[in-house]
Design a protein around this motif. Structure first.
Motif, mmCIF file in Angstrom:
data_model
loop_
_atom_site.group_PDB
_atom_site.id
_atom_site.type_symbol
_atom_site.label_atom_id
_atom_site.label_comp_id
_atom_site.label_asym_id
_atom_site.label_seq_id
_atom_site.Cartn_x
_atom_site.Cartn_y
_atom_site.Cartn_z
ATOM 1 N N PHE A 78 9.972 34.165 24.329
ATOM 2 C CA PHE A 78 8.531 33.977 24.218
ATOM 3 C C PHE A 78 8.152 32.668 24.913
ATOM 4 O O PHE A 78 9.000 31.786 25.092
ATOM 5 N N PRO A 79 6.887 32.517 25.301
ATOM 6 C CA PRO A 79 6.458 31.270 25.940
ATOM 7 C C PRO A 79 6.700 30.062 25.031
ATOM 8 O O PRO A 79 6.697 30.183 23.807
ATOM 9 N N LYS A 80 6.885 28.903 25.634
ATOM 10 C CA LYS A 80 7.072 27.659 24.890
ATOM 11 C C LYS A 80 5.814 27.384 24.067
ATOM 12 O O LYS A 80 4.691 27.479 24.562
ATOM 13 N N THR A 81 6.011 27.048 22.808
ATOM 14 C CA THR A 81 4.880 26.809 21.912
ATOM 15 C C THR A 81 4.205 25.477 22.241
ATOM 16 O O THR A 81 4.871 24.511 22.605
ATOM 17 N N THR A 82 2.891 25.469 22.115
ATOM 18 C CA THR A 82 2.139 24.224 22.313
ATOM 19 C C THR A 82 1.565 23.711 21.003
ATOM 20 O O THR A 82 0.952 22.659 20.966
ATOM 21 N N SER A 83 1.759 24.489 19.935
ATOM 22 C CA SER A 83 1.404 24.061 18.579
ATOM 23 C C SER A 83 2.265 24.857 17.609
ATOM 24 O O SER A 83 2.985 25.772 18.010
ATOM 25 N N THR A 84 2.186 24.542 16.344
ATOM 26 C CA THR A 84 2.979 25.237 15.331
ATOM 27 C C THR A 84 2.487 26.676 15.173
ATOM 28 O O THR A 84 1.282 26.918 15.098
ATOM 29 N N TRP A 85 3.425 27.610 15.109
ATOM 30 C CA TRP A 85 3.090 29.014 14.884
ATOM 31 C C TRP A 85 3.271 29.417 13.434
ATOM 32 O O TRP A 85 2.938 30.529 13.039
ATOM 33 N N GLY A 86 3.825 28.565 12.614
ATOM 34 C CA GLY A 86 4.038 28.887 11.204
ATOM 35 C C GLY A 86 5.298 29.698 10.990
ATOM 36 O O GLY A 86 6.195 29.729 11.835
ATOM 37 N N ASN A 87 5.371 30.380 9.846
ATOM 38 C CA ASN A 87 6.545 31.185 9.488
ATOM 39 C C ASN A 87 6.429 32.584 10.074
ATOM 40 O O ASN A 87 5.507 33.333 9.739
ATOM 41 N N ILE A 88 7.365 32.931 10.924
ATOM 42 C CA ILE A 88 7.403 34.258 11.534
ATOM 43 C C ILE A 88 8.415 35.093 10.760
ATOM 44 O O ILE A 88 9.569 34.693 10.587
ATOM 45 N N THR A 89 7.975 36.258 10.288
ATOM 46 C CA THR A 89 8.824 37.103 9.445
ATOM 47 C C THR A 89 9.090 38.488 10.034
ATOM 48 O O THR A 89 10.007 39.170 9.593
ATOM 49 N N HIS A 90 8.264 38.914 11.010
ATOM 50 C CA HIS A 90 8.374 40.274 11.534
ATOM 51 C C HIS A 90 8.247 40.297 13.058
ATOM 52 O O HIS A 90 7.658 39.403 13.651
ATOM 53 N N ILE A 91 8.776 41.354 13.614
ATOM 54 C CA ILE A 91 8.663 41.622 15.045
ATOM 55 C C ILE A 91 8.087 43.020 15.192
ATOM 56 O O ILE A 91 8.272 43.871 14.311
ATOM 57 N N PHE A 92 7.364 43.266 16.283
ATOM 58 C CA PHE A 92 6.833 44.608 16.500
ATOM 59 C C PHE A 92 6.781 44.945 17.977
ATOM 60 O O PHE A 92 6.859 44.072 18.835
ATOM 61 N N LEU A 93 6.661 46.219 18.261
ATOM 62 C CA LEU A 93 6.555 46.745 19.609
ATOM 63 C C LEU A 93 5.206 47.439 19.718
ATOM 64 O O LEU A 93 4.893 48.316 18.912
ATOM 65 N N LEU A 108 12.424 40.441 10.370
ATOM 66 C CA LEU A 108 13.483 39.606 10.918
ATOM 67 C C LEU A 108 14.524 39.358 9.828
ATOM 68 O O LEU A 108 14.190 39.348 8.641
ATOM 69 N N PRO A 109 15.785 39.143 10.199
ATOM 70 C CA PRO A 109 16.821 38.898 9.185
ATOM 71 C C PRO A 109 16.516 37.675 8.319
ATOM 72 O O PRO A 109 16.965 37.584 7.194
ATOM 73 N N PHE A 110 15.749 36.733 8.858
ATOM 74 C CA PHE A 110 15.332 35.554 8.099
ATOM 75 C C PHE A 110 14.031 35.037 8.692
ATOM 76 O O PHE A 110 13.739 35.233 9.864
ATOM 77 N N SER A 111 13.237 34.402 7.865
ATOM 78 C CA SER A 111 11.973 33.820 8.300
ATOM 79 C C SER A 111 12.252 32.625 9.207
ATOM 80 O O SER A 111 13.186 31.862 8.962
ATOM 81 N N VAL A 112 11.462 32.472 10.259
ATOM 82 C CA VAL A 112 11.627 31.371 11.197
ATOM 83 C C VAL A 112 10.348 30.548 11.214
ATOM 84 O O VAL A 112 9.267 31.082 11.480
ATOM 85 N N HIS A 113 10.453 29.260 10.886
ATOM 86 C CA HIS A 113 9.292 28.370 10.977
ATOM 87 C C HIS A 113 9.265 27.811 12.398
ATOM 88 O O HIS A 113 10.188 27.105 12.806
ATOM 89 N N VAL A 114 8.227 28.146 13.144
ATOM 90 C CA VAL A 114 8.151 27.789 14.558
ATOM 91 C C VAL A 114 7.262 26.565 14.731
ATOM 92 O O VAL A 114 6.061 26.608 14.448
ATOM 93 N N GLU A 115 7.868 25.490 15.185
ATOM 94 C CA GLU A 115 7.165 24.226 15.441
ATOM 95 C C GLU A 115 6.685 24.174 16.887
ATOM 96 O O GLU A 115 7.107 24.972 17.727
#
Length: 135
Positions: A78-93, A108-115
């Motif tokens: 995914f593109p480099k983040t320019t701000s916090t995205w929060g907790n990501i828990t799911h993926i979709f198509l 997702l197998p585990f929640s990811v906090h994206v800074e």
């Protein structure tokens, strides 16, 4: 998991009720909540450099299904983040880069906090979509 939208498309096609048009590309998205079987509850990051990632179709992009499970064949970034995205828990198509219809989704197998200043990378085989037979 399949959304109702995609499930209806497939069963109607299999029984000759409609034609089935495969999109030219898929778009992989991230969500901080379960999109649900209706495919309408995805909560994507707002701004911060977020965009769904375009991903192709066919055997150059996806493994052949084995026992109803299909996986991505390539790494996806995914593109480099320019701000916090929060907790990501799911993926979709989805079938579109913006809005459109969610076809498949998974937890997702585990929640990811994206800074800020992060890159989310999914390795080949990280995405698994299923059409499982139940007994």
């Amino acid at each position: 998991m399949l959304t109702y939208y995609q499930s209806n498309r497939l069963i109607n096609f299999n029984f000759g009720n409609t034609s089935y048009i495969v999109p030219d590309n898929f778009y992989i998205g991230l969500s901080s909540q379960d999109p649900g079987a209706e495919g309408i509850n995805a909560l994507e990051p707002a701004g911060g450099g977020y965009a769904r990632v375009q991903y192709g179709i066919g055997t150059s992009y996806w493994t052949e299904s084995t026992l109803g499970i299909l996986e991505n064949s390539n790494d996806i970034s995914f593109p480099k983040t320019t701000s916090t995205w929060g907790n990501i828990t799911h993926i979709f198509l989805a079938d579109s880069s913006i809005k459109g219809n969610i076809l498949y989704y998974d937890t997702l197998p585990f929640s990811v906090h994206v800074e800020s200043d992060s890159i989310i990378k999914l390795l080949a085989g990280d995405i698994k979509f299923t059409l499982l037979v139940t007994s």
